[in-house]
Design an enzyme around this catalytic site. Structure first.
Site, PDB file in Angstrom:
ATOM      1  N   ASP A 215      39.088  40.603  36.539  1.00 56.35           N
ATOM      2  CA  ASP A 215      38.583  41.530  35.516  1.00 56.35           C
ATOM      3  C   ASP A 215      39.321  41.366  34.194  1.00 56.35           C
ATOM      4  O   ASP A 215      38.702  41.256  33.140  1.00 56.35           O
ATOM      5  CB  ASP A 215      38.725  42.994  35.986  1.00 56.35           C
ATOM      6  CG  ASP A 215      37.761  43.344  37.112  1.00 56.35           C
ATOM      7  OD1 ASP A 215      36.636  42.791  37.112  1.00 56.35           O
ATOM      8  OD2 ASP A 215      38.128  44.156  37.974  1.00 56.35           O
TER       9      ASP A 215
ATOM     10  N   ARG B 200      50.096  53.741  36.258  1.00 52.12           N
ATOM     11  CA  ARG B 200      49.200  53.485  35.116  1.00 52.12           C
ATOM     12  C   ARG B 200      49.722  54.018  33.787  1.00 52.12           C
ATOM     13  O   ARG B 200      49.652  53.306  32.769  1.00 52.12           O
ATOM     14  CB  ARG B 200      47.795  54.030  35.389  1.00 52.12           C
ATOM     15  CG  ARG B 200      47.104  53.414  36.599  1.00 52.12           C
ATOM     16  CD  ARG B 200      47.172  51.922  36.601  1.00 52.12           C
ATOM     17  NE  ARG B 200      46.336  51.318  37.639  1.00 52.12           N
ATOM     18  CZ  ARG B 200      46.387  50.042  37.981  1.00 52.12           C
ATOM     19  NH1 ARG B 200      47.251  49.235  37.381  1.00 52.12           N
ATOM     20  NH2 ARG B 200      45.605  49.566  38.911  1.00 52.12           N
TER      21      ARG B 200
ATOM     22  N   ASP C 164      41.366  54.585  36.947  1.00 46.52           N
ATOM     23  CA  ASP C 164      42.327  53.943  36.047  1.00 46.52           C
ATOM     24  C   ASP C 164      41.891  53.960  34.594  1.00 46.52           C
ATOM     25  O   ASP C 164      42.722  54.039  33.695  1.00 46.52           O
ATOM     26  CB  ASP C 164      42.608  52.509  36.519  1.00 46.52           C
ATOM     27  CG  ASP C 164      43.404  52.498  37.819  1.00 46.52           C
ATOM     28  OD1 ASP C 164      44.125  53.478  38.059  1.00 46.52           O
ATOM     29  OD2 ASP C 164      43.290  51.532  38.584  1.00 46.52           O
TER      30      ASP C 164
ATOM     31  N   SER D 270      40.332  44.292  47.514  1.00 47.52           N
ATOM     32  CA  SER D 270      40.841  44.604  46.180  1.00 47.52           C
ATOM     33  C   SER D 270      42.169  45.311  46.374  1.00 47.52           C
ATOM     34  O   SER D 270      42.236  46.377  46.979  1.00 47.52           O
ATOM     35  CB  SER D 270      39.842  45.499  45.453  1.00 47.52           C
ATOM     36  OG  SER D 270      40.490  46.139  44.373  1.00 47.52           O
TER      37      SER D 270
END
Ligand code: ARG
Length: 397
Positions: free
Chosen positions: A13, A93, A122, A173
């Site tokens: 990504d 994050r 996120d 993932s």
């Protein structure tokens, strides 16, 4: 020169974001930033190599100790838990985004990009943090904005010479940091599909764990762990050590349904050996030193804290307010907890503190220090209003 700071993990990504920034968003200068929060070294090296291959200005920012001390340990003090999830990805994050802002200030950029999809949490966590720390920032989320699919990304990456490490059959993932490892995707999306052994990296199958229990002594000072079996360790070292020790004994596997911010229920699998161990011990110590009123009220504060942390509102003033209360309670959360780890089980087998509110003298069955007769009046009027209700009811009938 138009500059953009890309929050970069090295995955598919974020990697396709590099040519996208140049071709579709008109930036001639892409700055990639990878933050070391304890993910595998290989991932960091891979990100560096890909960034080099794609010709970005790249920064790797070491932040493991800061993450451990300021984020993981803040979670410990707040018994950080969201629906049974120790918040491992969630709390990393804000730090990642904050470091990206630092780099942006250094290189003189006000534009950012990230590779989050439009479905997850996120995007909220990263964008809120950037906006909180740099109000005039411009933020691009190409995957979400262009509604991109994984297969489109693969094709695009191939056509633009973006090195792809994931093959299409790499189904899981994965997100990793010091506080935990999370695995999603593939057949795990079916809530009734039992997780296959291959998804685990940090924890041994309890069936193959040692046949003798591992006894562990964890010492806390003001709400945070400082020593393991008498050995003083830095926050990051301590967490890494417990990930190893608890993981070897099969402790820390979590399989759960989780309510995401957008309302989606998702099936999540986590490995958080250190987090589970430390949080269990911390609760045991709080139970020894805090009054029941503090414990009851702190559970509410903790739940609010966890909600903010899950939402990535790390820089929310309410979080500071809650932490002021938490800090006040933690001044007494000093002492030791003894744990037994055995084939996936974690048991608290002892606790001690100079602040213990427990008195053997008072609680023992064999004492005269507590004059039982003193309780008589209190017992008699206990539940007074309910007693009256029942008296009235029998009279009415
Ligand atoms: N659901 C978790 C969270 O929102 C973890 C997501 C981790 N991502 C992953 N690709 N496994 O905090």
């Amino acid at each position: 020169m138009k500059k953009v700071v890309l929050v970069y993990s090295g995955g598919l990504d974020t990697s396709v974001c590099i040519p996208l920034m140049r071709e579709e968003y008109g930036y001639d200068h892409v700055v990639t930033v990878t933050i070391d929060v304890g993910q595998p070294e290989e991932d960091i090296c891979e990100a560096e190599q890909k960034a080099r291959a794609l010709g970005t200005e790249h920064y790797t920012v070491p932040a493991k100790e800061e993450f451990a001390r300021e984020y993981c340990f803040a979670a410990v003090r707040a018994n950080g838990d969201y629906e049974g999830y120790p918040l491992s990805t969630a709390i990393a994050r804000p730090l990642i985004a904050a470091k990206a802002v630092e780099v942006a200030k250094q290189v003189g950029a006000t534009a950012f990009a990230h590779g989050c999809t439009g479905k997850g949490n996120d995007q909220f966590r990263i964008e809120f943090t950037i906006r909180a720390l740099m109000p005039d920032a411009t933020i691009h989320a190409p995957i979400r904005e262009r509604n991109l699919t994984r297969s489109w990304e693969f094709e695009y990456a191939r056509s633009r010479g973006v090195p792809i490490s994931q093959s299409v059959d790499k189904i899981w993932s994965i997100d990793e940091n010091l506080w935990g490892r999370s695995v999603e995707g593939g057949r795990l999306e079916e809530p009734d599909y039992a997780p296959p052994e291959e998804i685990y990296r940090w924890t041994r199958n309890p069936l193959d764990a040692p046949d003798v229990p591992r006894e562990l002594k964890l010492e806390f000072e003001e709400g945070v762990p400082v020593r393991v079996d008498g050995e003083p360790l830095s926050p990051a070292e301590l967490i890494a050590k417990l990930n190893r020790v608890a993981g070897e004994n099969g402790v820390g596997r979590i399989d759960m349904m989780e309510d995401r911010m957008l309302g989606l229920k998702v099936r999540e699998n986590y490995e958080c050996p250190a987090a589970v161990t430390i949080l269990t011990a911390h609760r045991a110590l709080e139970a020894l030193v805090l009054t029941r009123e503090e414990l009851r009220f702190k559970a509410i504060v903790d739940a609010e804290w966890a909600q903010l942390a899950y939402h990535g509102l790390w820089f929310h003033p309410l979080k500071e307010d809650l932490e002021a209360f938490i800090a006040q309670t933690q001044r007494r959360v000093t002492g030791a907890v003894w744990l037994r780890l055995y084939k996936g089980c974690l048991q608290v087998v002892g606790r001690s503190s100079p602040w213990a509110l427990y008195s053997e003298e008072l609680a023992s069955f064999d004492t005269t220090a507590f004059d039982q007769r003193e309780s008589t009046g209190m017992v008699k009027i206990f539940g007074l209003q309910a007693q009256m209700y029942h008296a009235l009811r029998s009279r009415m009938e």
